[in-house]
Scaffold this active site. Structure first.
Site, PDB file in Angstrom:
ATOM      1  N   HIS A   1      38.012  50.164  22.025  1.00  0.00           N
ATOM      2  CA  HIS A   1      37.133  49.251  21.294  1.00  0.00           C
ATOM      3  C   HIS A   1      37.759  47.865  21.269  1.00  0.00           C
ATOM      4  O   HIS A   1      38.958  47.718  21.135  1.00  0.00           O
ATOM      5  CB  HIS A   1      36.839  49.742  19.879  1.00  0.00           C
ATOM      6  CG  HIS A   1      38.044  49.979  19.028  1.00  0.00           C
ATOM      7  ND1 HIS A   1      38.882  51.072  19.188  1.00  0.00           N
ATOM      8  CD2 HIS A   1      38.560  49.263  18.006  1.00  0.00           C
ATOM      9  CE1 HIS A   1      39.856  51.012  18.290  1.00  0.00           C
ATOM     10  NE2 HIS A   1      39.683  49.924  17.559  1.00  0.00           N
TER      11      HIS A   1
ATOM     12  N   ILE B   1      33.877  48.319   9.890  1.00  0.00           N
ATOM     13  CA  ILE B   1      33.686  48.920   8.565  1.00  0.00           C
ATOM     14  C   ILE B   1      34.565  48.250   7.498  1.00  0.00           C
ATOM     15  O   ILE B   1      34.218  48.222   6.323  1.00  0.00           O
ATOM     16  CB  ILE B   1      33.913  50.445   8.604  1.00  0.00           C
ATOM     17  CG1 ILE B   1      33.381  51.092   7.334  1.00  0.00           C
ATOM     18  CG2 ILE B   1      35.370  50.778   8.850  1.00  0.00           C
ATOM     19  CD1 ILE B   1      33.303  52.610   7.400  1.00  0.00           C
TER      20      ILE B   1
END
Length: 144
Positions: free
Chosen positions: A106, A38
């Site tokens: 992640h 993002i």
């Protein structure tokens, strides 16, 4: 499948809108999803996230080595599919607790690392207490 109600990555895995928007999934299979970060640090900055909610790289065991190998393979493939064409200037790694902003495993897949600005060079510098390379993590887990 992810199941944590307060985890943004679990929401992405479960196709829940995040900040009113659907996340564009670049790759998905039965175990992982991949999507653009993002707040990308380079033109090619993607995240590979397991569908299962795993807290952090610090909590992994030898049972997770196959998943980690798969995450690396997916990260490599996503970089290529998104137009990154060099074997140089790429980096794969994980933020190490307590320096992770989201408590869901992640892997960062970064291409064009020469584009990293001053702040991001530090943030994604491997061999630091806050960011470890994929290879370092694999060795760490094997030695546990």
């Amino acid at each position: 499948m992810a199941n944590s109600k307060k985890c943004v990555f679990c929401d992405i895995v479960n196709k829940v809108l995040v900040n009113g928007k659907e996340t564009e999934i670049l790759y998905e299979d039965e175990t992982v999803v991949a999507f653009k970060d993002i707040k990308p640090a380079t033109r090619h900055h993607y995240l590979v996230v397991p569908k299962e909610h795993l807290e952090s790289p610090k909590t992994l065991t030898k049972d997770n080595l196959g998943l980690l190998n798969h995450m690396l393979e997916v990260g490599e493939n996503v970089l290529v599919q998104q137009g990154f064409q060099s074997d140089n200037n790429k980096r794969f790694g994980y933020h190490w607790p307590p320096f992770n902003s989201i408590s869901h495993l992640h892997m960062h897949a970064l291409g064009n690392t020469e584009e990293l600005g001053f702040f991001h060079k530090g943030m994604f510098m491997t061999g630091t207490p806050w960011f470890v390379s994929h290879q370092w993590l694999m060795t760490y887990i094997k030695q546990k």
